[in-house]
Design a protein around this motif. Structure first.
Motif, PDB file in Angstrom:
ATOM      1  N   PRO A 100       0.812  -1.227   0.000  1.00 59.71           N
ATOM      2  CA  PRO A 100       0.000   0.000   0.000  1.00 59.71           C
ATOM      3  C   PRO A 100       0.844   1.275   0.000  1.00 59.71           C
ATOM      4  CG  PRO A 100      -0.892  -1.591   1.540  1.00 59.71           C
ATOM      5  CD  PRO A 100       0.443  -2.129   1.111  1.00 59.71           C
ATOM      6  N   LEU A 101       1.966   1.245   0.743  1.00 67.88           N
ATOM      7  CA  LEU A 101       2.837   2.414   0.778  1.00 67.88           C
ATOM      8  C   LEU A 101       3.497   2.637  -0.583  1.00 67.88           C
ATOM      9  CD1 LEU A 101       4.071   4.693   2.378  1.00 67.88           C
ATOM     10  CD2 LEU A 101       5.775   3.090   3.281  1.00 67.88           C
ATOM     11  N   ARG A 102       3.905   1.537  -1.217  1.00 67.74           N
ATOM     12  CA  ARG A 102       4.474   1.671  -2.564  1.00 67.74           C
ATOM     13  C   ARG A 102       3.448   2.275  -3.519  1.00 67.74           C
ATOM     14  NH1 ARG A 102       6.474  -3.595  -1.395  1.00 67.74           N
ATOM     15  NH2 ARG A 102       4.958  -4.545  -2.814  1.00 67.74           N
ATOM     16  N   GLY A 103       2.195   1.854  -3.386  1.00 64.41           N
ATOM     17  CA  GLY A 103       1.148   2.393  -4.237  1.00 64.41           C
ATOM     18  C   GLY A 103       0.935   3.879  -4.025  1.00 64.41           C
ATOM     19  N   LEU A 104       0.949   4.312  -2.775  1.00 59.16           N
ATOM     20  CA  LEU A 104       0.799   5.734  -2.486  1.00 59.16           C
ATOM     21  C   LEU A 104       1.950   6.544  -3.071  1.00 59.16           C
ATOM     22  CD1 LEU A 104      -0.441   5.638   1.225  1.00 59.16           C
ATOM     23  CD2 LEU A 104      -1.737   6.440  -0.772  1.00 59.16           C
ATOM     24  N   ILE A 105       3.168   6.019  -2.935  1.00 59.22           N
ATOM     25  CA  ILE A 105       4.339   6.715  -3.475  1.00 59.22           C
ATOM     26  C   ILE A 105       4.228   6.827  -4.994  1.00 59.22           C
ATOM     27  CG2 ILE A 105       6.831   6.580  -3.807  1.00 59.22           C
ATOM     28  CD1 ILE A 105       6.956   5.202  -1.051  1.00 59.22           C
ATOM     29  N   ARG A 106       3.862   5.723  -5.643  1.00 60.83           N
ATOM     30  CA  ARG A 106       3.747   5.751  -7.104  1.00 60.83           C
ATOM     31  C   ARG A 106       2.690   6.769  -7.551  1.00 60.83           C
ATOM     32  NH1 ARG A 106       5.040   3.138 -11.648  1.00 60.83           N
ATOM     33  NH2 ARG A 106       6.168   1.434 -10.647  1.00 60.83           N
ATOM     34  N   GLY A 107       1.539   6.748  -6.893  1.00 62.67           N
ATOM     35  CA  GLY A 107       0.486   7.685  -7.267  1.00 62.67           C
ATOM     36  C   GLY A 107       0.891   9.134  -7.076  1.00 62.67           C
ATOM     37  N   GLY A 108       1.540   9.422  -5.946  1.00 61.74           N
ATOM     38  CA  GLY A 108       1.977  10.778  -5.683  1.00 61.74           C
ATOM     39  C   GLY A 108       3.020  11.262  -6.673  1.00 61.74           C
ATOM     40  N   LEU A 109       3.963  10.393  -7.020  1.00 57.62           N
ATOM     41  CA  LEU A 109       5.015  10.782  -7.960  1.00 57.62           C
ATOM     42  C   LEU A 109       4.465  10.948  -9.374  1.00 57.62           C
ATOM     43  CD1 LEU A 109       7.973   8.612  -6.646  1.00 57.62           C
ATOM     44  CD2 LEU A 109       7.878  11.110  -6.707  1.00 57.62           C
ATOM     45  N   LYS A 110       3.492  10.125  -9.760  1.00 58.65           N
ATOM     46  CA  LYS A 110       2.882  10.287 -11.083  1.00 58.65           C
ATOM     47  C   LYS A 110       2.170  11.637 -11.177  1.00 58.65           C
ATOM     48  CE  LYS A 110       2.282   5.599 -12.858  1.00 58.65           C
ATOM     49  NZ  LYS A 110       3.046   5.910 -14.090  1.00 58.65           N
ATOM     50  N   ALA A 111       1.474  12.004 -10.104  1.00 55.93           N
ATOM     51  CA  ALA A 111       0.794  13.298 -10.101  1.00 55.93           C
ATOM     52  C   ALA A 111       1.808  14.438 -10.176  1.00 55.93           C
ATOM     53  CB  ALA A 111      -0.069  13.417  -8.852  1.00 55.93           C
ATOM     54  N   ARG A 112       2.866  14.323  -9.398  1.00 56.60           N
ATOM     55  CA  ARG A 112       3.890  15.370  -9.411  1.00 56.60           C
ATOM     56  C   ARG A 112       4.554  15.455 -10.780  1.00 56.60           C
ATOM     57  NH1 ARG A 112       9.423  16.343  -8.135  1.00 56.60           N
ATOM     58  NH2 ARG A 112       9.704  18.263  -6.919  1.00 56.60           N
ATOM     59  N   SER A 113       4.802  14.296 -11.418  1.00 53.61           N
ATOM     60  CA  SER A 113       5.401  14.279 -12.744  1.00 53.61           C
ATOM     61  C   SER A 113       4.525  15.001 -13.752  1.00 53.61           C
ATOM     62  CB  SER A 113       5.633  12.832 -13.191  1.00 53.61           C
ATOM     63  OG  SER A 113       6.130  12.780 -14.512  1.00 53.61           O
ATOM     64  N   ALA A 114       3.211  14.761 -13.705  1.00 55.75           N
ATOM     65  CA  ALA A 114       2.295  15.418 -14.637  1.00 55.75           C
ATOM     66  C   ALA A 114       2.330  16.929 -14.469  1.00 55.75           C
ATOM     67  CB  ALA A 114       0.877  14.887 -14.433  1.00 55.75           C
ATOM     68  N   ILE A 115       2.383  17.385 -13.223  1.00 53.00           N
ATOM     69  CA  ILE A 115       2.454  18.823 -12.956  1.00 53.00           C
ATOM     70  C   ILE A 115       3.769  19.400 -13.483  1.00 53.00           C
ATOM     71  CG2 ILE A 115       2.602  20.554 -11.127  1.00 53.00           C
ATOM     72  CD1 ILE A 115       0.734  18.702  -9.475  1.00 53.00           C
ATOM     73  N   ALA A 116       4.867  18.680 -13.252  1.00 53.47           N
ATOM     74  CA  ALA A 116       6.180  19.157 -13.687  1.00 53.47           C
ATOM     75  C   ALA A 116       6.264  19.238 -15.207  1.00 53.47           C
ATOM     76  CB  ALA A 116       7.273  18.237 -13.147  1.00 53.47           C
ATOM     77  N   VAL A 117       5.719  18.249 -15.905  1.00 56.26           N
ATOM     78  CA  VAL A 117       5.733  18.271 -17.372  1.00 56.26           C
ATOM     79  C   VAL A 117       4.904  19.444 -17.886  1.00 56.26           C
ATOM     80  CG1 VAL A 117       4.975  17.051 -19.446  1.00 56.26           C
ATOM     81  CG2 VAL A 117       6.211  15.826 -17.662  1.00 56.26           C
ATOM     82  N   ALA A 118       3.753  19.674 -17.274  1.00 56.98           N
ATOM     83  CA  ALA A 118       2.908  20.799 -17.695  1.00 56.98           C
ATOM     84  C   ALA A 118       3.640  22.125 -17.510  1.00 56.98           C
ATOM     85  CB  ALA A 118       1.605  20.794 -16.901  1.00 56.98           C
ATOM     86  N   ARG A 119       4.346  22.268 -16.401  1.00 52.00           N
ATOM     87  CA  ARG A 119       5.112  23.502 -16.168  1.00 52.00           C
ATOM     88  C   ARG A 119       6.231  23.643 -17.194  1.00 52.00           C
ATOM     89  NH1 ARG A 119       5.956  23.419  -9.590  1.00 52.00           N
ATOM     90  NH2 ARG A 119       3.891  24.228  -9.003  1.00 52.00           N
ATOM     91  N   ALA A 120       6.905  22.519 -17.479  1.00 49.23           N
ATOM     92  CA  ALA A 120       8.017  22.565 -18.436  1.00 49.23           C
ATOM     93  C   ALA A 120       7.520  22.960 -19.821  1.00 49.23           C
ATOM     94  CB  ALA A 120       8.715  21.217 -18.482  1.00 49.23           C
ATOM     95  N   ARG A 121       6.359  22.459 -20.210  1.00 52.32           N
ATOM     96  CA  ARG A 121       5.807  22.816 -21.514  1.00 52.32           C
ATOM     97  C   ARG A 121       5.445  24.294 -21.572  1.00 52.32           C
ATOM     98  NH1 ARG A 121       1.780  17.577 -22.160  1.00 52.32           N
ATOM     99  NH2 ARG A 121       3.384  16.107 -22.899  1.00 52.32           N
ATOM    100  N   THR A 122       5.017  24.824 -20.433  1.00 50.67           N
ATOM    101  CA  THR A 122       4.639  26.231 -20.385  1.00 50.67           C
ATOM    102  C   THR A 122       5.869  27.133 -20.376  1.00 50.67           C
ATOM    103  OG1 THR A 122       2.600  25.724 -19.186  1.00 50.67           O
ATOM    104  CG2 THR A 122       3.402  27.990 -19.076  1.00 50.67           C
TER     105      THR A 122
END
Length: 318
Positions: free
Chosen positions: A289-311
């Protein structure tokens, strides 16, 4: 944590005395259309050491022709196609495997191996300073220099191994609250002026001891890019070695010239590597469960970072 025995320390100290001082130091750099940076990198090496160098360009699929041209104009530079874009750590391992016969034959220094990005410029005497630092610490597996960024700031290149707590805190608050306690712990950059042990050292420029590098199996090739240096430093420590930061050796680093051009691919790779590092250290079924939470959080952060980089079209670094 395993501790290196006095017998092993004596063995390494003896190797320092008996290793030839005339054989050139092997240098590996992984190239991927390095452009103008590679020429500056190669031009800075002669002034960085009195021992001479043999440089292997482990090329991950350059299309600019720069690595081939550099190798064709120098007997001390070798072009080595890796077969594709294999990632940073795998490219370094390919270069190391290629060099082992020359090491065993005594054609290159049998003790030290210099691993570096091609967008590094070495300061005068910097490689010799790293070697001297390694010789002061017979239990060291790796030595890293002071890294100066183009704007003159000192990059926090000698850090603590990220824990679950400071890694999550840094991921959540590092961009919006840079001085938060978790980021300070993660970066471990309060003292960048003293020679000291660190949890890991930046892979942008790293002098490693051949025997130690072989003992841990080199870089973990599951990491495509990012965190492979964190993982290597942690595995060195777990094997009983130390990582030593050496500010008397100084380089400059044009950080992120590849990542900045390929943010859409590099930023997700960074976050995937961060997940792999933490997941490897949470291996039990009950930690799923902890691994799942980490993966989900990092995927969300990655999406935000990519959006910022594109901008912004700026490379973001964690």
């Amino acid at each position: 944590m395993a501790q290196r025995s006095r017998d092993n320390e004596s063995h390494y100290a003896q190797r320092i005395v008996t290793t030839s001082q005339t054989a050139p130091v092997a240098v590996i750099t992984v190239t991927y259309s390095p452009g103008r940076h590679l020429r500056a990198f190669l031009d800075s090496l002669p002034g960085a050491t009195t021992r001479g160098v043999h440089v292997v360009l482990a090329d991950n699929g350059s299309t600019d022709g720069v690595p081939e041209k550099a190798a064709s104009t120098s007997d001390s530079v070798e072009y080595l196609p890796t077969g594709g874009n294999l990632g940073y750590g795998t490219g370094m391992n390919v270069g190391a495997r290629h060099l082992r016969p020359a090491r065993d034959a005594g054609d290159i220094d049998a003790q030290y191996l210099l691993l570096s990005n091609p967008d590094v410029v070495f300061g005068e005497g910097s490689v010799d300073a790293m070697i001297a630092c390694m010789e002061r610490h017979p239990d060291a597996a790796a030595v890293g220099p002071r890294i100066v960024e183009p704007d003159g700031t000192i990059y926090p290149s000698a850090r603590a191994v990220p824990t679950l707590r400071n890694g999550i805190g840094h991921a959540l608050f590092g961009q919006i609250w840079p001085s938060n306690p978790w980021t300070r712990s993660y970066q471990d950059n309060a003292d960048m002026g003293s020679e000291r042990a660190a949890g890991w050292l930046s892979g942008s420029c790293l002098l490693v001891r051949w025997d130690a590098f072989d003992a841990v199996g080199g870089f973990d090739e599951r990491y495509f890019m990012y965190m492979e240096d964190v993982d290597l430093g942690d595995r060195f420590t777990r094997a009983g070695f130390r990582n030593i930061y050496c500010p008397s050796a100084e380089i400059t680093h044009a950080k992120g010239h590849v990542a900045g051009k390929h943010a859409d691919a590099m930023l997700p790779a960074h976050h995937e590597s961060a997940y792999r590092f933490q997941a490897d250290r949470l291996p039990h079924w009950w930690q799923a469960p902890l691994r799942g939470l980490i993966r989900g959080g990092l995927k969300a952060r990655s999406a935000i970072a990519v959006a910022r980089a594109r901008t912004n079209r700026k490379d973001l670094h964690v």
